[in-house]
Write a protein that holds these residues in place. Structure first.
Motif, PDB file in Angstrom:
ATOM      1  N   ASN A  42       0.898  -1.171   0.244  1.00  0.00           N
ATOM      2  CA  ASN A  42      -0.324  -0.037   0.074  1.00  0.00           C
ATOM      3  C   ASN A  42       1.329   1.107   0.350  1.00  0.00           C
ATOM      4  O   ASN A  42       1.561   1.632   0.492  1.00  0.00           O
ATOM      5  N   GLU A  43       1.206   1.973  -0.810  1.00  0.00           N
ATOM      6  CA  GLU A  43       1.871   3.112  -1.019  1.00  0.00           C
ATOM      7  C   GLU A  43       1.194   4.416  -0.062  1.00  0.00           C
ATOM      8  O   GLU A  43       2.453   5.112   0.393  1.00  0.00           O
ATOM      9  N   GLU A  49       4.809   6.055   6.725  1.00  0.00           N
ATOM     10  CA  GLU A  49       6.012   5.451   7.346  1.00  0.00           C
ATOM     11  C   GLU A  49       7.582   6.880   7.445  1.00  0.00           C
ATOM     12  O   GLU A  49       8.046   6.705   7.986  1.00  0.00           O
ATOM     13  N   GLN A  50       7.437   6.823   5.902  1.00  0.00           N
ATOM     14  CA  GLN A  50       8.244   7.354   5.611  1.00  0.00           C
ATOM     15  C   GLN A  50       8.634   9.108   6.294  1.00  0.00           C
ATOM     16  O   GLN A  50       9.228   9.210   6.354  1.00  0.00           O
ATOM     17  N   THR A  51       7.508   9.737   5.909  1.00  0.00           N
ATOM     18  CA  THR A  51       6.389  10.693   7.010  1.00  0.00           C
ATOM     19  C   THR A  51       7.136  11.378   8.523  1.00  0.00           C
ATOM     20  O   THR A  51       7.566  11.827   8.544  1.00  0.00           O
ATOM     21  N   ARG A  52       6.526   9.709   9.026  1.00  0.00           N
ATOM     22  CA  ARG A  52       6.538   9.742  10.525  1.00  0.00           C
ATOM     23  C   ARG A  52       8.365  10.075  10.883  1.00  0.00           C
ATOM     24  O   ARG A  52       8.536  10.174  11.962  1.00  0.00           O
ATOM     25  N   GLN A  53       8.847   8.528   9.839  1.00  0.00           N
ATOM     26  CA  GLN A  53      10.552   7.972  10.509  1.00  0.00           C
ATOM     27  C   GLN A  53      11.009  10.319   9.944  1.00  0.00           C
ATOM     28  O   GLN A  53      12.114  10.275  11.107  1.00  0.00           O
TER      29      GLN A  53
END
Length: 177
Positions: A42-43, A49-53
């Motif tokens: 799911n893109e 997740e990338q934004t959260r990291q």
């Protein structure tokens, strides 16, 4: 199998209805198993997740900067307290010249304080564009915390060079520059 092919095989007697149902069921199970084995990517969740990291990393950097600023304030407060608690009044008629950066400054002290400054027993500390006399031991503590606060701290020279041609000539105690 397509419907026309199924009908032709049934008419020819090469396949019966049970075998067709079994083959159909097997193909269906293979499709279902293939769908379960593949991971669905799911893109949107990957981007989230990338934004959260990235946000965690930014928060960590900001926290480090805030901690460094708080530490600098604490050190400045310690230096201020050391200077205010250990200041020696500089009153007198003898001018003691020293450099602060590129400027030559003058502090008026008495003869005893001038002698102690020259021998390294006292130091000159700067705080809020003012100069204060502090003992050498306190100046060392200040220098460990904030080295740019100490303007003058003369070091005692105890080593005498053996090849010094002027070793026999002592500097008079009352010499002033």
């Amino acid at each position: 199998m397509s419907n026309a092919l199924k009908e032709q095989l049934l008419k020819a007697g090469l396949a019966d209805a049970k075998k067709l149902k079994a083959v159909k069921k097997e193909k269906h199970q293979q499709k279902v198993q293939a769908g379960k084995n593949q991971k669905i990517v799911n893109e949107a969740s990957v981007l989230a997740e990338q934004t959260r990291q990235q946000q965690i990393e930014r928060d960590r950097v900001l926290n480090q900067q805030k901690q460094a600023a708080l530490q600098q304030k604490a050190i400045a407060a310690q230096v201020k307290q050391l200077i205010s608690n250990n200041t020696i009044k500089a009153q007198g008629e003898v001018a003691y010249n020293f450099t602060d950066g590129k400027l030559v400054k003058r502090l008026y002290v008495n003869n005893k304080l001038h002698d102690e400054l020259s021998r390294g027993l006292l130091a000159i500390a700067k705080q809020d564009e003012q100069y204060y006399l502090v003992p050498a031991a306190v100046a060392e503590k200040i220098k460990q915390r904030q080295s740019d606060s100490i303007i003058v701290l003369n070091v005692k020279q105890q080593q005498v060079d053996e090849d010094d041609p002027y070793a026999d000539f002592k500097i008079p105690d009352d010499l002033m520059w």
